[in-house]
Design an enzyme around this catalytic site. Structure first.
Site, PDB file in Angstrom:
ATOM      1  N   ASN A   1       0.699  -1.219  -0.057  1.00  0.00           N
ATOM      2  CA  ASN A   1       0.014   0.108  -0.093  1.00  0.00           C
ATOM      3  C   ASN A   1       0.820   1.297  -0.277  1.00  0.00           C
ATOM      4  OD1 ASN A   1      -2.349  -1.354  -0.231  1.00  0.00           O
ATOM      5  ND2 ASN A   1      -2.741  -1.479   2.052  1.00  0.00           N
TER       6      ASN A   1
ATOM      7  N   SER B   1      -7.265  -8.547   3.338  1.00  0.00           N
ATOM      8  CA  SER B   1      -6.141  -7.442   3.198  1.00  0.00           C
ATOM      9  C   SER B   1      -5.197  -7.652   2.143  1.00  0.00           C
ATOM     10  CB  SER B   1      -5.460  -6.974   4.465  1.00  0.00           C
ATOM     11  OG  SER B   1      -4.614  -8.135   4.825  1.00  0.00           O
TER      12      SER B   1
ATOM     13  N   GLY C   1      -2.351  -7.143   2.433  1.00  0.00           N
ATOM     14  CA  GLY C   1      -1.236  -7.752   3.149  1.00  0.00           C
ATOM     15  C   GLY C   1      -1.331  -9.484   3.074  1.00  0.00           C
TER      16      GLY C   1
ATOM     17  N   TRP D   1       1.421  -6.459  12.890  1.00  0.00           N
ATOM     18  CA  TRP D   1       1.089  -6.247  14.100  1.00  0.00           C
ATOM     19  C   TRP D   1      -0.041  -5.356  14.310  1.00  0.00           C
ATOM     20  CZ3 TRP D   1       2.348  -9.230  18.186  1.00  0.00           C
ATOM     21  CH2 TRP D   1       2.182  -8.426  19.561  1.00  0.00           C
TER      22      TRP D   1
ATOM     23  N   HIS E   1     -11.397  -4.581   7.163  1.00  0.00           N
ATOM     24  CA  HIS E   1     -10.585  -5.561   7.104  1.00  0.00           C
ATOM     25  C   HIS E   1     -10.367  -6.186   8.672  1.00  0.00           C
ATOM     26  CE1 HIS E   1      -9.027  -5.135   3.247  1.00  0.00           C
ATOM     27  NE2 HIS E   1      -8.357  -4.007   3.577  1.00  0.00           N
TER      28      HIS E   1
END
Length: 276
Positions: free
Chosen positions: A96, A202, A204, A224, A250
């Protein structure tokens, strides 16, 4: 409970080398129409039904890659001194378009970076006004391609193509590449079948899934989702600011629990402290 043969299971489900990116002009639109039939919520813009850009179809030519780092933007990275360790990885994913001005903590190298269209809307006026500030930011990732999920929702398709053509207009050394929506649908179904219940995956988790398929060793940094570090000290939401994410989009704690399960099984490494 995750299966011991997790990585090969992901490969059998998603086949990154084949389905990761959209094909070029001749097959891109039929692929989109196929996904449209599967999801009534996807309605591509009529402006996309004309000429399509020629889209790169192959990205990972030498597999498996020995070591990969997936760098998130969690505040746990602030003052982590993990930059040098991250830069030692053979392939580095970033998420992102997070700022690159914290090199001691996040490193300097990038092989692939994802871009959420909401960033272009919030920070760069949907690329409808001055585009140079956006290009100045993108250059910090050179020569890494910019990966976007252009066909997940109709509202982001035009903006994703606008991003593609902006880089082309400015003669950038990078390009924008698009996830194949079939690949994303496979990933979402895979994790759903493994018990992950989230409204939307997400970016990620998307790149972590890809990394697990193509890399021998995967290490996560900056994943985290909590307001305190492992010692109970308060930390910002992101390593670069303390702006909280939009609520309800998310489920980062649920995804983190998934990563911790994989870490406990030795499937990936999860860095949540300082690097020395």
């Amino acid at each position: 409970m995750l299966p011991d043969l997790f990585c090969s299971a992901v490969h059998s489900c998603c086949v990154c080398i084949t389905w990761f990116l959209l094909a070029g002009r001749s097959t891109a639109w039929p692929t989109i129409q196929w996904v449209q039939r599967l999801s009534s919520g996807f309605q591509p813009s009529s402006s996309l039904q004309g000429d399509q850009p020629s889209i790169k179809t192959s990205l990972f030519t030498d597999m498996p890659i020995r070591s990969c780092a997936v760098v998130g933007s969690g505040g746990i990275l602030r003052n982590s001194c993990c930059g040098a360790e991250i830069d030692q990885a053979d392939y580095i994913f970033r998420c992102n378009l997070a700022p690159m001005n914290y090199s001691d903590d996040i490193g300097t190298k990038t092989n692939l970076v994802t871009a959420n269209p909401s960033l272009m809307i919030e920070r760069y006026s949907s690329l409808m006004e001055r585009r140079k500030p956006f290009m100045d930011m993108i250059k910090t990732y050179e020569p890494a391609p910019v990966l976007m999920a252009a066909f997940s929702f109709a509202s982001i398709s035009d903006l994703s193509f606008r991003t593609y053509y902006t880089l082309e207009d400015f003669g950038a050394k990078q390009t924008v590449i698009f996830y194949n929506p079939i690949y994303l649908a496979n990933i979402e179904l895979y994790w759903k079948n493994k018990g992950l219940v989230v409204r939307r995956l997400s970016s990620g988790l998307m790149v972590v899934s890809t990394a697990l398929e193509i890399c021998d060793e995967v290490t996560l940094y900056g994943f985290w989702p909590f307001a305190e570090d492992t010692d109970g000290n308060p930390i910002p939401h992101h390593y670069y600011n303390d702006r909280p994410p939009k609520p309800g989009v998310h489920s980062m704690p649920s995804e983190f629990f998934l990563y911790s399960q994989m870490y406990s099984k030795g499937i990936l490494k999860l860095k949540v402290g300082k690097c020395f």
